[in-house]
Write a protein that holds these residues in place. Structure first.
Motif, PDB file in Angstrom:
ATOM      1  N   LEU A 454       0.519  -1.360   0.437  1.00 37.99           N
ATOM      2  CA  LEU A 454      -0.167   0.120   0.188  1.00 37.99           C
ATOM      3  C   LEU A 454       0.672   1.517   0.104  1.00 37.99           C
ATOM      4  N   PRO A 455       2.022   1.163   0.919  1.00 36.40           N
ATOM      5  CA  PRO A 455       2.633   2.254   0.990  1.00 36.40           C
ATOM      6  C   PRO A 455       3.560   2.811  -0.720  1.00 36.40           C
ATOM      7  N   TRP A 456       3.594   1.615  -1.561  1.00 38.06           N
ATOM      8  CA  TRP A 456       4.651   1.468  -2.652  1.00 38.06           C
ATOM      9  C   TRP A 456       4.155   2.182  -3.099  1.00 38.06           C
ATOM     10  N   GLY A 457       2.099   1.231  -3.663  1.00 38.11           N
ATOM     11  CA  GLY A 457       1.104   2.421  -4.160  1.00 38.11           C
ATOM     12  C   GLY A 457       1.212   4.090  -4.105  1.00 38.11           C
ATOM     13  N   GLU A 458       1.009   4.152  -3.265  1.00 37.74           N
ATOM     14  CA  GLU A 458       1.107   5.608  -3.151  1.00 37.74           C
ATOM     15  C   GLU A 458       2.362   6.326  -3.325  1.00 37.74           C
ATOM     16  N   LEU A 459       3.192   5.593  -2.524  1.00 41.11           N
ATOM     17  CA  LEU A 459       4.300   6.492  -3.889  1.00 41.11           C
ATOM     18  C   LEU A 459       4.347   6.383  -4.998  1.00 41.11           C
ATOM     19  N   MET A 460       4.016   5.807  -5.438  1.00 40.14           N
ATOM     20  CA  MET A 460       4.033   5.411  -6.746  1.00 40.14           C
ATOM     21  C   MET A 460       3.669   6.442  -7.773  1.00 40.14           C
ATOM     22  N   ILE A 461       2.346   6.297  -7.187  1.00 39.41           N
ATOM     23  CA  ILE A 461       1.189   8.096  -7.919  1.00 39.41           C
ATOM     24  C   ILE A 461       2.036   8.831  -7.456  1.00 39.41           C
ATOM     25  N   ALA A 462       2.604   9.236  -6.469  1.00 39.38           N
ATOM     26  CA  ALA A 462       2.779  10.766  -5.980  1.00 39.38           C
ATOM     27  C   ALA A 462       4.054  10.763  -6.700  1.00 39.38           C
ATOM     28  N   ALA A 463       5.047   9.577  -7.474  1.00 38.73           N
ATOM     29  CA  ALA A 463       6.215   9.487  -8.230  1.00 38.73           C
ATOM     30  C   ALA A 463       6.610  10.361  -8.872  1.00 38.73           C
ATOM     31  N   ALA A 464       4.850   9.396 -10.115  1.00 37.84           N
ATOM     32  CA  ALA A 464       4.222  10.096 -11.410  1.00 37.84           C
ATOM     33  C   ALA A 464       3.856  11.273 -11.512  1.00 37.84           C
ATOM     34  N   ARG A 465       2.945  12.072 -10.108  1.00 36.59           N
ATOM     35  CA  ARG A 465       2.831  13.522 -10.364  1.00 36.59           C
ATOM     36  C   ARG A 465       3.723  14.103 -10.294  1.00 36.59           C
ATOM     37  N   LEU A 466       4.836  14.095  -9.148  1.00 36.39           N
ATOM     38  CA  LEU A 466       6.291  15.244  -9.173  1.00 36.39           C
ATOM     39  C   LEU A 466       7.199  14.989 -10.154  1.00 36.39           C
ATOM     40  N   ARG A 467       6.667  13.893 -11.434  1.00 32.29           N
ATOM     41  CA  ARG A 467       7.767  13.463 -12.385  1.00 32.29           C
ATOM     42  C   ARG A 467       9.094  13.339 -11.304  1.00 32.29           C
ATOM     43  N   GLU A 468       8.742  11.847 -10.610  1.00 24.38           N
ATOM     44  CA  GLU A 468       9.770  11.784  -9.944  1.00 24.38           C
ATOM     45  C   GLU A 468       9.888  10.098 -10.195  1.00 24.38           C
ATOM     46  N   THR A 469       9.471   9.247 -11.375  1.00 27.98           N
ATOM     47  CA  THR A 469       9.152   7.575 -11.516  1.00 27.98           C
ATOM     48  C   THR A 469      10.537   6.890 -11.546  1.00 27.98           C
ATOM     49  N   LEU A 496      -2.039  -2.543  -5.886  1.00 30.66           N
ATOM     50  CA  LEU A 496      -1.413  -1.734  -6.542  1.00 30.66           C
ATOM     51  C   LEU A 496      -1.210  -1.512  -8.398  1.00 30.66           C
ATOM     52  N   HIS A 497      -2.040  -2.491  -8.714  1.00 32.10           N
ATOM     53  CA  HIS A 497      -2.480  -2.693 -10.507  1.00 32.10           C
ATOM     54  C   HIS A 497      -3.252  -1.182 -10.288  1.00 32.10           C
ATOM     55  N   TRP A 498      -4.160  -1.095  -9.273  1.00 36.87           N
ATOM     56  CA  TRP A 498      -5.058   0.725  -9.145  1.00 36.87           C
ATOM     57  C   TRP A 498      -4.387   1.887  -9.295  1.00 36.87           C
ATOM     58  N   ALA A 499      -2.731   1.797  -8.401  1.00 39.37           N
ATOM     59  CA  ALA A 499      -2.345   2.387  -8.565  1.00 39.37           C
ATOM     60  C   ALA A 499      -1.546   2.422  -9.569  1.00 39.37           C
ATOM     61  N   ALA A 500      -1.385   2.081 -10.081  1.00 41.34           N
ATOM     62  CA  ALA A 500       0.051   2.205 -11.488  1.00 41.34           C
ATOM     63  C   ALA A 500      -1.467   2.368 -12.607  1.00 41.34           C
ATOM     64  N   VAL A 501      -2.672   2.380 -12.543  1.00 35.42           N
ATOM     65  CA  VAL A 501      -3.276   3.356 -13.726  1.00 35.42           C
ATOM     66  C   VAL A 501      -3.233   4.064 -13.043  1.00 35.42           C
ATOM     67  N   GLN A 502      -3.565   4.793 -11.756  1.00 32.32           N
ATOM     68  CA  GLN A 502      -3.522   6.220 -11.799  1.00 32.32           C
ATOM     69  C   GLN A 502      -2.398   6.861 -11.986  1.00 32.32           C
TER      70      GLN A 502
END
Length: 701
Positions: A454-469, A496-502
């Protein structure tokens, strides 16, 4: 008292100063000889020490060592013919309190002035008397150990008391074990229990040092407990695979009752096959105690999460948590049943159930002090999922102060991801950037495991938003590898798939979105959550393509809210409202957003087009009619006030439009009208006048 002439500088008995408060420079003739003690004028004067005065001294020394009145006394004192008179003389001299305890200054003087050998002989005689009388040493053992007495009987008493306290008061157990060592106890005999107590208090470094020395021995005592402690410490350090390695080293033939604990570590690190082999090859745990049943239910429920019917896992894990609550104790665990049940509930789209389980576990003190921070942080996560940011922050505060030791690396990482999630949902870009920086530091101290998805999924979304993937790409790759090794179980992989979609929507990458959307569709047959998320992802894609039906979007948004994602549902409905061609569709979708996100408008941030990487706009109130225009006392309409707030927050016309569901051109017209209404000649002057008109608290442009 008569027959004494008091010299100048001496207080008569009964004066304010105690007769022992000040000792004269020289001994006066005729007073009893008591080394290091001041004058005692109450005793009869004699040219030499009398038998009675020596008896008083022996009595006081015995009582200072630990003998009590009434009770057995040393043979030399107890056999004195006039013991009652000796006691009376000591009280009359002001050296003995009415309860039989020695005056503090006299006790100190006697203990300091008596040879150590004599003191130790008296202390051992005291131990003999107490044990011969059939009594336990109790707190006396602690006093004797602190005084420096080394006696195997005292050490054994302290070790027994420490063992009893490990489960209920680990800090007391640590103190008792330390005192047992002072009394001559063997360091390695109870090393595993000492390590357990240290780990239960949260002192991971001390626990690790103790267990390292223990496991380095060829034949360590209490080996299985030592391995349990080592595995728990590794897990709290965020290295669950090391916990699994520790159990692999122990082997199935020596596992016995630790097999369920090993299964938790092995499955969590992605090695379910070895967990099955270990459980098959280990001996039964023994009698079905509450604790044994709790651990058995834990491993059974956890194994069910990997199978085709994961919905059966949650009830078993909840029952395991209930049994652990009833059993009490602070057994060293890689993960508590309460935490596993909560994770299962969160991965199933049941954050309210997770919150209930966690509340019960915290009330019961499940896992002891060391487990408290993680349980509170998972509670905060469930509250964040339910769009209750204020309560989530309160739970975070409880986690931080739950233990006087710093948070373990695993919990520090979870906290960092929580702060990122709260900042992202709050749409404060500055706070998100700060939280992201803290998370970048925290993620370097832990590795990926099944219980941290769950935390890794949240960080995946935030990284995409901040262009830090790129900062999280190798961690996310490790998560996918772990899930693949477990057969991609739907319960664990769907969120995690849902986080990847976002993340793919935020990155405007259809190629990256497609496989995860397909995975959600495939998992729909085994997971209700997957079917809801698949519909949500489909709705997002249709909205971004401006080819959507308002009823379909509303159904998807309400579906997200029903599985514990009201913020995500309101966000979808709000963005669709901003792109609706028909006014009635816009109103309908705005009403939907209000229903599922009542405390404020859905963040206007849009994954995909229009988001330039700075993220969603600041949430605005949906309690106002989104299409009404009313005049405020400042001369600005409600809509203009909304636009003004976003303008002061540094938003562009495009971002303003997406935040409050208007076009960039309309936002520009609102700004032009505000300049006229406020009489501003330039943009900078408009900013100054807006800050005055809208009140304090808005940042400068």
């Amino acid at each position: 008292m008569t027959g004494h002439d008091h010299k100048p500088g001496h207080h008569p008995p009964g004066a304010d100063d105690h007769p022992l408060d000040e000792a004269p420079a020289a001994m006066e003739p005729g007073l009893p000889i008591v080394p290091e003690l001041p004058i005692v004028p109450e005793l009869p004067i004699a040219p030499e020490p009398t038998t009675d005065s020596l008896a008083v001294r022996e009595l006081l020394l015995a009582l200072s060592v630990g003998f009590t009145l009434p009770g057995p006394l040393p043979d030399g004192v107890e056999g004195h013919d006039g013991l009652d008179q000796v006691i009376a003389a000591a009280k009359e001299a002001g050296l003995l309190h009415s309860d039989g305890s020695v005056v503090g200054t006299a006790q100190y003087a006697l203990l300091q002035g008596t040879p150590t050998g004599r003191l130790r002989a008296l202390q051992r005689e005291l131990v003999d008397k107490v044990l011969a009388d059939g009594r336990a040493l109790g707190d006396l053992a602690r006093d004797l150990a602190k005084s420096g007495l080394q006696d195997s009987r005292v050490a054994a008493e302290l070790e027994r008391s420490a063992e009893k306290a490990v489960d209920t008061d680990p800090q007391l157990a640590m103190d008792l074990f330390a005192e047992a060592l002072l009394a001559g106890g063997q360091e390695l005999t109870y090393a595993a229990r000492r390590a357990q107590a240290a780990a239960a208090t949260g002192d991971l470094d001390a626990a690790g040092r103790i267990v390292d020395r223990l496991l380095a021995l060829p034949e360590p005592p209490d080996l299985r407990l030592g391995v349990d402690v080592a595995a728990a410490v590794w897990a709290q350090r965020g290295m669950l695979s090391r916990s699994a390695d520790t159990y692999t080293w122990l082997g199935a033939d020596r596992m016995a009752g630790s097999a369920p604990l090993a299964a938790v570590a092995l499955i969590g690190s992605g090695n379910a096959a070895e967990a099955e082999q270990l459980l098959a090859g280990s001996r039964p745990a023994g009698s079905p105690t509450l604790l044994a049943v709790a651990l058995s239910l834990t491993q059974e429920g956890l194994r069910r999460t990997l199978g085709p019917d994961p919905q059966l896992a949650l009830p078993e894990l909840i029952r395991a948590s209930d049994m652990m609550n009833a059993a009490g104790g602070a057994l060293p665990l890689a993960e508590t049943p309460g935490a596993l049940a909560a994770l299962c509930a969160l991965h199933s789209g049941e954050p309210a159930v997770a919150a209930h389980v966690l509340h019960a576990a915290l009330t019961a003190g499940q896992g002891g002090d060391v487990a408290g921070p993680r349980l509170f942080l998972l509670q905060a996560w469930s509250l964040m999922q339910q769009d209750n940011a204020d309560e989530a922050r309160l739970a975070i505060n409880e986690a931080v102060k739950a233990n006087h030791w710093p948070l373990a690396p695993r919990d520090e990482f979870l906290l960092a991801a929580l702060e990122v999630g709260l900042a992202r949902r709050g749409s404060e870009v500055h706070q998100l950037v700060l939280a992201w920086e803290r998370a970048r530091e925290a993620m370097m101290h832990v590795s990926v495991d099944l219980y941290s998805l769950l935390p890794w999924g949240e960080l995946m979304i935030a990284a995409a938003r901040l262009r830090e993937t790129r900062r999280v790409s190798h961690y996310v790759a490790g998560a996918w590898d772990l899930l693949a090794g477990l057969g991609n179980p739907p319960l664990w992989s769907v969120p995690l798939h849902w986080a990847a979609v976002q993340a793919a929507l935020l990155s405007e990458s259809p190629a990256e979105l497609a496989p995860h959307a397909a995975a959600l569709v495939r998992a729909s047959g085994h997971s209700h959550l997957a079917s809801v998320l698949a519909a949500g992802g489909k709705a997002w894609v249709s909205v971004l393509a401006s080819r959507f039906e308002a009823s379909d979007v509303e159904a998807a948004a309400r579906g997200l809210a029903a599985v514990g994602m009201p913020w995500e549902g309101a966000r979808l409905a709000g963005h669709a409202a901003a792109h609706a061609e028909e006014r009635r569709d816009m109103v309908k979708l705005l009403a939907c957003a209000r229903d599922i996100h009542p405390q404020g408008s859905p963040p206007g941030g849009v994954p995909g087009r229009g988001d330039d990487g700075r993220g969603e706009a600041r949430p605005q109130s949906l309690s106002d009619n989104a299409i009404a225009v009313t005049t405020a006392p400042t001369g600005l309409s409600a809509r203009e006030r909304e636009v003004g707030r976003l303008l002061l927050a540094g938003k562009t016309y495009r971002e303003i439009g997406e935040a409050i569901y208007i076009s960039p051109r309309t936002a520009e017209h609102h700004v032009a009208r505000m300049r006229r209404r406020l009489g501003a000649e330039s943009r900078s002057e408009l900013m100054v006048r807006l800050r005055v008109a809208l009140g304090e608290g808005y940042p400068p442009p």
